[in-house]
Motif scaffolding. Structure first.
Motif, PDB file in Angstrom:
ATOM      1  N   ASN A 161       0.799  -1.221   0.000  1.00 47.26           N
ATOM      2  CA  ASN A 161       0.000   0.000   0.000  1.00 47.26           C
ATOM      3  C   ASN A 161       0.830   1.269   0.000  1.00 47.26           C
ATOM      4  OD1 ASN A 161      -2.591  -1.142  -0.052  1.00 47.26           O
ATOM      5  ND2 ASN A 161      -2.445  -1.648   2.125  1.00 47.26           N
ATOM      6  N   ALA A 162       2.159   1.132  -0.013  1.00 48.72           N
ATOM      7  CA  ALA A 162       2.979   2.322  -0.212  1.00 48.72           C
ATOM      8  C   ALA A 162       2.764   2.879  -1.612  1.00 48.72           C
ATOM      9  CB  ALA A 162       4.461   1.999   0.013  1.00 48.72           C
TER      10      ALA A 162
ATOM     11  N   GLU B 150       1.173   5.057   2.063  1.00 47.82           N
ATOM     12  CA  GLU B 150       0.835   4.583   3.408  1.00 47.82           C
ATOM     13  C   GLU B 150       0.875   5.707   4.442  1.00 47.82           C
ATOM     14  OE1 GLU B 150       1.097  -0.069   4.327  1.00 47.82           O
ATOM     15  OE2 GLU B 150       3.024   0.983   4.497  1.00 47.82           O
TER      16      GLU B 150
ATOM     17  N   PRO C  58       1.002   0.529   9.302  1.00 44.82           N
ATOM     18  CA  PRO C  58       1.485   1.187   8.080  1.00 44.82           C
ATOM     19  C   PRO C  58       2.821   1.893   8.303  1.00 44.82           C
ATOM     20  CG  PRO C  58      -0.334   2.423   9.037  1.00 44.82           C
ATOM     21  CD  PRO C  58      -0.244   1.132   9.794  1.00 44.82           C
TER      22      PRO C  58
ATOM     23  N   SER D 105       4.062  -3.999   5.134  1.00 43.76           N
ATOM     24  CA  SER D 105       3.114  -4.014   6.249  1.00 43.76           C
ATOM     25  C   SER D 105       1.985  -5.011   6.018  1.00 43.76           C
ATOM     26  CB  SER D 105       2.535  -2.611   6.461  1.00 43.76           C
ATOM     27  OG  SER D 105       3.543  -1.708   6.834  1.00 43.76           O
TER      28      SER D 105
ATOM     29  N   SER E 236       6.746  -1.084   1.134  1.00 46.58           N
ATOM     30  CA  SER E 236       6.118  -1.424   2.415  1.00 46.58           C
ATOM     31  C   SER E 236       5.796  -2.908   2.430  1.00 46.58           C
ATOM     32  CB  SER E 236       4.823  -0.628   2.620  1.00 46.58           C
ATOM     33  OG  SER E 236       4.124  -1.112   3.751  1.00 46.58           O
TER      34      SER E 236
END
Length: 468
Positions: A335-336, A449, A443, A378, A376
């Protein structure tokens, strides 16, 4: 009359042989002369790379990580405790040469087999000979097996008793990962030494040595080695000393001018195009895809595009590459940059639609985009951590107000109290969705993010308010 007897009769009347020994002695004497002459003829026919093999440990170039002063293999030799070893690494890095040196350094009889051409019969003969030599002469035998990974399990098992009892010092050489291709039993009885490609400076040392050595090398030729030619060969040979020295030999022997000007142009004409060392089903496949993934994860587009190119030239399946990029887009970019996943999926579809060679452009675009994208993991960490909790038995019952209430009698079971989020401002309502206070998704502060983190902070403030 045998060939040996004919030769004895032919030479038995010469003055030297009559003075030396009897008829039987003549046979032995003359066969020794023949063997010496044949050996010299074979030496003259040997390629330069073979003639220039180091004879002693001090001449050996490279592999300082296990052969340098104070390193393991050198300490084993110094303590006379050399046991069985497996040499693993690319061609031209000194595996065979070092085996010869180890035999000499350990004062052992050197015997060699090739797993490509020799079988169990030859192996058993050498092992029996080694056992006899050890018993009668207290002489150790170093058995060098080239391409040992080509021996099947049964052939490798034949070695086990003699290796374990110290009848032979086994030196196995392989270009494949030994942990994939050699029996665990043999691995456990051997030390593994991984050979690395030689550096450009090390290759240049070997080239200069080969060009100037008058006894074994090309020192009898008047050669002017241009520095840029040395640089070129050292770079183009990809750490393979044999390939670089062979190119030097071809250039010198094919040149008619005197003195020989070994220029970069001559070096370029003399070097052969190297076959790409890439096996779609072997160790190189896994090492190269690993390098590609790690380069993208590390945000290095130049390294990533090189490893992609190597896999494409090596004939890698583009579907495999596309699948790996789809996985990476979620695993390492996440989601970055939410655009990464749809781009990777589109690339996979493009590869199916148009195929090679054109789809290499789609792959290149996506590899560069992913390498440059904010990263990311995460989402990856969140699912792995949640799965771990489930697998470890940390099971959370579904809260009653979240259970299915679409059937008659659900209210009787207490499936009541659910609040419809869309009925509230911002589409969020104070409500417990898990039953315990647990955070899986954390995040990062990279890329998109950062926006998600800000929104999540607002969401959690509302969720953790007293229920309405």
């Amino acid at each position: 009359m045998t060939f040996r007897q004919k030769n004895v009769a032919r030479f038995s009347n010469t003055p030297n042989t009559k003075q030396k020994c009897d008829l039987r002695g003549n046979a032995y004497y003359f066969m020794t002369l023949f063997e010496a002459e044949e050996k010299e003829n074979r030496r003259k026919a040997e390629p330069l790379a073979v003639r220039m093999r180091p004879q002693i440990l001090e001449e050996f170039i490279g592999q300082d990580h296990f052969l340098g002063e104070g390193k393991l293999l050198r300490r084993l030799l110094q303590a006379d405790r050399l046991g069985s070893v497996i040499f693993h690494g690319p061609p031209g890095t000194g595996k065979t040469t070092l085996a010869y040196i180890l035999a000499r350094s350990s004062r052992s009889t050197f015997r060699q087999l090739s797993a490509v051409s020799d079988g169990v019969k030859q192996l058993r003969e050498i092992l029996a000979e080694a056992e006899n030599r050890l018993s009668t002469q207290q002489q150790k035998t170093l058995l060098f097996i080239d391409e040992i990974h080509r021996f099947n399990k049964a052939q490798q098992d034949v070695l086990l008793p003699e290796v374990e009892n110290g009848v032979v010092i086994l030196v196995g050489a392989t270009t494949e990962n030994p942990f994939f291709t050699i029996n665990n039993a043999l691995i456990s009885r051997s030390r593994i030494f991984q050979f690395e490609p030689l550096t450009t400076e090390q290759i240049k040392i070997l080239l200069v040595r080969s060009a100037t050595d008058r006894e074994r090398g090309l020192g009898k030729y008047p050669i002017h080695l241009h520095e840029n030619a040395l640089d070129f060969l050292a770079e183009i040979c990809d750490g393979d000393a044999r390939r670089a020295i062979s190119a030097l030999e071809i250039g010198v022997l094919s040149s008619e001018e005197r003195p020989i000007e070994f220029t970069r142009e001559l070096a370029s004409e003399s070097v052969q195009k190297k076959a790409i060392a890439y096996d779609r089903n072997g160790d190189s496949h896994y090492d190269t895809i690993s390098a590609l993934i790690k380069s993208i994860r590390g945000s290095d587009p130049d390294a990533a595009i090189y490893w992609l190119a190597k896999m494409l030239v090596g004939g890698e399946d583009v579907r495999f590459l596309a699948r790996r990029l789809v996985i990476l887009s979620s695993e390492d970019v996440g989601n970055a940059d939410p655009a990464a996943l749809p781009l990777a999926v589109a690339t996979a579809q493009a590869c199916e639609m148009i195929g090679l060679p054109e789809c290499q452009l789609n792959l290149a675009q996506t590899v560069i985009y992913l390498a440059c994208a904010p990263k990311s993991n995460s989402a990856t960490n969140a699912i792995y951590e949640a799965k771990h909790d489930v697998q470890e038995g940390r099971l959370i019952p579904v809260p009653r107000h979240l259970r299915d209430s679409h059937y008659k009698g659900s209210q009787t079971l207490g499936h009541v109290g659910y609040q419809y989020a869309h009925d509230f401002e911002n589409g969020i309502v104070a409500q417990d969705y898990l039953g315990i206070d647990k955070e899986y998704y954390r995040p990062t502060s990279r890329g998109f993010e950062t926006e998600i983190a800000k929104r999540l902070e607002v969401i959690k403030t509302i969720l953790h308010q007293p229920e309405q």
